[in-house]
Design a protein around this motif. Structure first.
Motif, PDB file in Angstrom:
ATOM      1  N   LEU A  67      -4.035   5.345  -1.919  1.00  0.00           N
ATOM      2  CA  LEU A  67      -4.554   4.947  -0.607  1.00  0.00           C
ATOM      3  C   LEU A  67      -5.838   4.135  -0.739  1.00  0.00           C
ATOM      4  CD1 LEU A  67      -3.782   8.144   1.469  1.00  0.00           C
ATOM      5  CD2 LEU A  67      -2.650   5.914   1.619  1.00  0.00           C
ATOM      6  N   HIS A  68      -6.694   4.493  -1.664  1.00  0.00           N
ATOM      7  CA  HIS A  68      -7.926   3.718  -1.880  1.00  0.00           C
ATOM      8  C   HIS A  68      -7.596   2.303  -2.350  1.00  0.00           C
ATOM      9  CE1 HIS A  68     -12.029   2.703  -2.802  1.00  0.00           C
ATOM     10  NE2 HIS A  68     -11.647   2.366  -4.014  1.00  0.00           N
ATOM     11  N   LEU A  69      -6.708   2.205  -3.322  1.00  0.00           N
ATOM     12  CA  LEU A  69      -6.332   0.894  -3.846  1.00  0.00           C
ATOM     13  C   LEU A  69      -5.651   0.036  -2.789  1.00  0.00           C
ATOM     14  CD1 LEU A  69      -5.075   2.099  -7.311  1.00  0.00           C
ATOM     15  CD2 LEU A  69      -7.035   0.583  -6.923  1.00  0.00           C
ATOM     16  N   SER A  70      -4.943   0.664  -1.852  1.00  0.00           N
ATOM     17  CA  SER A  70      -4.225  -0.092  -0.819  1.00  0.00           C
ATOM     18  C   SER A  70      -5.173  -0.833   0.120  1.00  0.00           C
ATOM     19  CB  SER A  70      -3.299   0.827  -0.026  1.00  0.00           C
ATOM     20  OG  SER A  70      -4.030   1.667   0.844  1.00  0.00           O
ATOM     21  N   TYR A 105       0.098  -0.557  -9.691  1.00  0.00           N
ATOM     22  CA  TYR A 105       0.922   0.642  -9.803  1.00  0.00           C
ATOM     23  C   TYR A 105       0.042   1.851 -10.091  1.00  0.00           C
ATOM     24  CZ  TYR A 105       4.916  -2.447  -9.904  1.00  0.00           C
ATOM     25  OH  TYR A 105       5.860  -3.378  -9.540  1.00  0.00           O
ATOM     26  N   VAL A 106       0.465   2.989  -9.576  1.00  0.00           N
ATOM     27  CA  VAL A 106      -0.192   4.266  -9.837  1.00  0.00           C
ATOM     28  C   VAL A 106       0.883   5.224 -10.330  1.00  0.00           C
ATOM     29  CG1 VAL A 106      -1.446   6.219  -8.825  1.00  0.00           C
ATOM     30  CG2 VAL A 106      -1.922   3.893  -8.026  1.00  0.00           C
ATOM     31  N   VAL A 107       0.608   5.934 -11.414  1.00  0.00           N
ATOM     32  CA  VAL A 107       1.541   6.930 -11.938  1.00  0.00           C
ATOM     33  C   VAL A 107       0.992   8.308 -11.631  1.00  0.00           C
ATOM     34  CG1 VAL A 107       2.626   7.909 -13.993  1.00  0.00           C
ATOM     35  CG2 VAL A 107       2.303   5.441 -13.823  1.00  0.00           C
ATOM     36  N   VAL A 143       2.179   0.155   0.833  1.00  0.00           N
ATOM     37  CA  VAL A 143       2.450   1.066  -0.278  1.00  0.00           C
ATOM     38  C   VAL A 143       3.956   1.280  -0.389  1.00  0.00           C
ATOM     39  CG1 VAL A 143       0.219   2.225  -0.057  1.00  0.00           C
ATOM     40  CG2 VAL A 143       2.215   3.182   1.071  1.00  0.00           C
ATOM     41  N   ARG A 144       4.366   1.568  -1.602  1.00  0.00           N
ATOM     42  CA  ARG A 144       5.778   1.813  -1.884  1.00  0.00           C
ATOM     43  C   ARG A 144       5.861   3.022  -2.809  1.00  0.00           C
ATOM     44  NH1 ARG A 144       8.682  -3.110  -4.742  1.00  0.00           N
ATOM     45  NH2 ARG A 144       6.965  -2.662  -6.114  1.00  0.00           N
ATOM     46  N   LEU A 145       6.892   3.798  -2.657  1.00  0.00           N
ATOM     47  CA  LEU A 145       7.091   5.015  -3.446  1.00  0.00           C
ATOM     48  C   LEU A 145       8.362   4.872  -4.259  1.00  0.00           C
ATOM     49  CD1 LEU A 145       6.353   7.988  -4.054  1.00  0.00           C
ATOM     50  CD2 LEU A 145       7.643   8.606  -2.008  1.00  0.00           C
ATOM     51  N   ARG A 146       8.256   5.162  -5.561  1.00  0.00           N
ATOM     52  CA  ARG A 146       9.436   5.164  -6.430  1.00  0.00           C
ATOM     53  C   ARG A 146       9.506   6.518  -7.109  1.00  0.00           C
ATOM     54  NH1 ARG A 146      10.569  -0.438  -9.493  1.00  0.00           N
ATOM     55  NH2 ARG A 146      12.215   0.915 -10.264  1.00  0.00           N
ATOM     56  N   LEU A 147      10.456   7.332  -6.672  1.00  0.00           N
ATOM     57  CA  LEU A 147      10.676   8.647  -7.256  1.00  0.00           C
ATOM     58  C   LEU A 147      11.564   8.520  -8.488  1.00  0.00           C
ATOM     59  CD1 LEU A 147      11.315  10.596  -3.937  1.00  0.00           C
ATOM     60  CD2 LEU A 147       9.175  10.451  -5.228  1.00  0.00           C
ATOM     61  N   ASN A 148      11.592   9.578  -9.294  1.00  0.00           N
ATOM     62  CA  ASN A 148      12.424   9.623 -10.507  1.00  0.00           C
ATOM     63  C   ASN A 148      12.203   8.401 -11.398  1.00  0.00           C
ATOM     64  OD1 ASN A 148      13.835  12.065  -9.693  1.00  0.00           O
ATOM     65  ND2 ASN A 148      14.830  10.774  -8.171  1.00  0.00           N
ATOM     66  N   THR A 149      10.951   7.977 -11.504  1.00  0.00           N
ATOM     67  CA  THR A 149      10.640   6.752 -12.244  1.00  0.00           C
ATOM     68  C   THR A 149       9.606   7.035 -13.318  1.00  0.00           C
ATOM     69  OG1 THR A 149      11.084   5.428 -10.279  1.00  0.00           O
ATOM     70  CG2 THR A 149       9.821   4.378 -12.028  1.00  0.00           C
ATOM     71  N   ARG A 204       1.827  12.259   4.562  1.00  0.00           N
ATOM     72  CA  ARG A 204       1.939  11.562   5.855  1.00  0.00           C
ATOM     73  C   ARG A 204       1.109  10.280   5.869  1.00  0.00           C
ATOM     74  NH1 ARG A 204       1.756  16.846   7.695  1.00  0.00           N
ATOM     75  NH2 ARG A 204      -0.410  16.663   8.339  1.00  0.00           N
ATOM     76  N   GLU A 205      -0.071  10.320   5.270  1.00  0.00           N
ATOM     77  CA  GLU A 205      -0.907   9.116   5.198  1.00  0.00           C
ATOM     78  C   GLU A 205      -0.220   8.022   4.385  1.00  0.00           C
ATOM     79  OE1 GLU A 205      -5.203   9.147   4.531  1.00  0.00           O
ATOM     80  OE2 GLU A 205      -5.089  11.336   4.720  1.00  0.00           O
ATOM     81  N   ILE A 206       0.395   8.414   3.286  1.00  0.00           N
ATOM     82  CA  ILE A 206       1.107   7.455   2.439  1.00  0.00           C
ATOM     83  C   ILE A 206       2.291   6.862   3.202  1.00  0.00           C
ATOM     84  CG2 ILE A 206       2.589   7.264   0.384  1.00  0.00           C
ATOM     85  CD1 ILE A 206       0.600   9.267  -0.958  1.00  0.00           C
ATOM     86  N   GLU A 207       3.028   7.708   3.889  1.00  0.00           N
ATOM     87  CA  GLU A 207       4.182   7.232   4.660  1.00  0.00           C
ATOM     88  C   GLU A 207       3.777   6.274   5.768  1.00  0.00           C
ATOM     89  OE1 GLU A 207       5.844  10.997   5.811  1.00  0.00           O
ATOM     90  OE2 GLU A 207       7.096  11.125   4.008  1.00  0.00           O
TER      91      GLU A 207
END
Length: 179
Positions: free
Chosen positions: A77-80, A64-66, A113-119, A105-108
């Protein structure tokens, strides 16, 4: 002080050193999450800043990255390249406020990778190293505990420049202005 050709720095013992350039390496401290259970695991699965040296050791693991800034996106992206899954935890409702469009765009486009907003991370722990995190969705209040091998926290840094004289120009955050 500056002469016509040199900069003279007076040390605390009165010694004067002169040269054409002065490098001020004051350092910075990473902002902490403020989760007491995780503080004891700093360096044992919890890392402040992008610990690129840790990436290879995370081969095949879920991490996880915060953070919501470019630094967090670049770390993700490096960790991925090594981890089986990297989840970016963002307190806000979007990446657009703190991250460049190109990086978003690179993340998408990345597969693992997964994105969790409001977390936000509210707790975590493990026996001698990080094993789990408790995450809370700030929009719904829903909390869940997830397995985690590593947590990289990139939520900003505070410069250690308070000791510099007022003549040294700093920006609104306290970083020394250069260039």
């Amino acid at each position: 002080r500056r002469t016509s050709k040199e900069i003279i720095v007076t040390l605390s013992d009165g010694t004067e050193v002169e040269g054409r350039t002065v490098v001020v390496a004051t350092g910075a401290s990473y902002r902490q999450l403020g989760v007491p259970e995780l503080e004891a695991l700093t360096g044992a699965g919890v890392f402040y800043g992008a610990a690129t040296t840790e990436a290879r050791a995370l081969q095949g693991q879920e991490v996880y990255v915060v953070g919501g800034s470019n630094s967090a996106g670049q770390a993700m992206l490096h960790l991925s390249k090594y981890a089986s899954l990297v989840t970016l935890l963002v307190r806000g409702g979007s990446l657009a406020a703190g991250m460049s469009d190109h990086l978003i765009r690179e993340i998408e486009a990345a597969d693992n990778v997964r994105l969790r907003l409001n977390t936000k991370v509210t707790s975590g722990g493990g026996e001698g190293r990080l094993e789990y995190l408790t995450l809370e969705d700030s929009a719904s209040g829903y909390a869940e505990t997830v397995q985690a091998t590593a947590l990289f926290v990139l939520i900003g840094a505070e410069p250690r420049t308070e000791w510099l004289p007022k003549e040294i120009k700093r920006d609104e955050k306290g970083f020394v202005v250069t260039g």
